[in-house]
Design a protein around this motif. Sequence first.
Motif, mmCIF file in Angstrom:
data_model
loop_
_atom_site.group_PDB
_atom_site.id
_atom_site.type_symbol
_atom_site.label_atom_id
_atom_site.label_comp_id
_atom_site.label_asym_id
_atom_site.label_seq_id
_atom_site.Cartn_x
_atom_site.Cartn_y
_atom_site.Cartn_z
ATOM 1 N N GLY A 89 11.801 41.485 75.680
ATOM 2 C CA GLY A 89 11.577 42.454 74.611
ATOM 3 C C GLY A 89 10.109 42.759 74.415
ATOM 4 O O GLY A 89 9.721 43.918 74.220
ATOM 5 N N ARG A 90 9.256 41.734 74.490
ATOM 6 C CA ARG A 90 7.827 41.952 74.297
ATOM 7 C C ARG A 90 7.233 42.735 75.454
ATOM 8 O O ARG A 90 6.319 43.545 75.262
ATOM 9 C CB ARG A 90 7.105 40.621 74.126
ATOM 10 N N ALA A 91 7.729 42.511 76.668
ATOM 11 C CA ALA A 91 7.219 43.244 77.820
ATOM 12 C C ALA A 91 7.478 44.745 77.695
ATOM 13 O O ALA A 91 6.657 45.569 78.109
ATOM 14 C CB ALA A 91 7.863 42.710 79.098
ATOM 15 N N LEU A 92 8.607 45.109 77.104
ATOM 16 C CA LEU A 92 8.972 46.524 76.999
ATOM 17 C C LEU A 92 8.169 47.262 75.934
ATOM 18 O O LEU A 92 8.084 48.491 75.973
ATOM 19 C CB LEU A 92 10.473 46.646 76.686
ATOM 20 N N THR A 93 7.577 46.544 74.990
ATOM 21 C CA THR A 93 6.930 47.220 73.854
ATOM 22 C C THR A 93 5.460 46.884 73.667
ATOM 23 O O THR A 93 4.809 47.484 72.803
ATOM 24 C CB THR A 93 7.672 46.862 72.547
ATOM 25 N N SER A 94 4.888 45.945 74.430
ATOM 26 C CA SER A 94 3.503 45.526 74.189
ATOM 27 C C SER A 94 2.502 46.656 74.373
ATOM 28 O O SER A 94 1.552 46.797 73.589
ATOM 29 C CB SER A 94 3.151 44.352 75.115
ATOM 30 N N ALA A 95 2.698 47.474 75.417
ATOM 31 C CA ALA A 95 1.783 48.598 75.631
ATOM 32 C C ALA A 95 1.857 49.577 74.459
ATOM 33 O O ALA A 95 0.834 50.117 74.000
ATOM 34 C CB ALA A 95 2.113 49.301 76.937
#
Length: 485
Positions: A89-95
Amino acid sequence: MAEDYSEALLKKNYYENCPGCKVDRYKELKKGLPIRELFSIWIVVLGTALPISSLFPFLYFMVRDFHIAKREEDIGYYAGYVGSTYMLGRALTSAFWGIVADRYGRKPVIIIGNLTVVIFNTLFGLSTNFWMAIATRFFLGSFNGLLGPIKAYACEIFREEYSALGLSTVSTAWGIGLIIGPALGGFLAQPAEKYPNIFSKESLFGRFPYFLPCFCMSVFALGVTIASCWLPETLHTHDKHSSSVDDTVDDKEIGFTGSKRNEGKPDNEGNKPTSEESLLRNWPLMSSIIVYCVFALHDMAYGEIFSLWAVSPRKFGGLSYSTEDVGEVLSISGFSLLVFQLSLYPCLERIFGPITISRIGGIISIPLLASYPFIAKLSGFNLTLLLNCASVVKNVLSVSIITGLFLLQNRAVSQHQRGAANGLAMTGMSLFKAAGPLGAGALFSWAQKHRNLAFLPGNHLVFFILNVIEAIGVLMTFKPFLAQR
């Protein structure tokens, strides 16, 4: 003279209603150790870091209670999915959160991140089945995007001489959270069994045996969320022309105080990225992010494997520890890490530099990890002593490596790109960390089924693979791969 000119430029370009300029003016006037700012960053990072790996000590038992694994050896396989969903989940939204921090400010992202912990970490503790645990961990990772912006914030809230200490505070609080979180999970999980005089089996904490540690962390995160409302914003909010002026000032300041400038070239032809330059073409940034991702993969896999290995039965090569025993080991490691990072790391960083510290830490970790399967053959006081010593050294080395890479990443860009740069780093790191628990759980499960191999039997294979990843990270810290600005 260069320093005087830089200071004159900074004084000349303050804007009255700009929160970033107010912070810059405050930094110029304030002398001495910024204790209040250090404490603020400490509690913000700690509040969001505690839940990340707090589930590892009790995840084995939680998955067992879901009755989704057909055999005991398969528990680690399903545990890997629960451990990975947060990072996915964090990978999909960090940017995205990095861009939001650059556009609207660091403070809103910090508040939203801690509020997310309050909601979804509480729901995770109330999970009644495997898929509810997966969903709540995924949403917890998706909406908690403050680690990237808080690194940018730490670079901006401190004077230049305290920037290394500021980033060290971020990585220390993060590392402490990744250690104390599991320690709390180990101490507080299954309270009706451990503390029957306080918690009955019919109470809320008896019916939801993994809710108490999640509830305690959510209460702490709620307090941090409220306190974050008083944090100063560091983002400059000038118009387009004014921003370019401030970026020029920032570039000149860095040129005089830190990085080398290209001699004989005008300022706009140096190696500093401009607002139009893509971060993907900034090799000093991208190389440090890639190395960071490799070490992050190793650390996340290690975190899950250590807890699974410690609580697994002796017949499978584990230690037969309870969640409370794991909590004790991790709490000792957390205290030692706190002492080291706040007292010794800033001095070592000034003497050796972040790259050398990262290399030394990686090299020492390899023989240390190779000794873990042999430690499992001990018992009693010898086991307790050696396991605690190994855990302390391993966690100190891991956080020192990550701190050094934080410094390299934030020195590779100027302020107007720090939020996006750290968001990009978080995206890559989260993808690697999402693979960490998933791969570690599957590898651990496979190793327990193959304990009689002639070469690298059982857990020897697990720690050998961890060492391979660590060795790759160490090799990537050398030239020509890793570059500095």
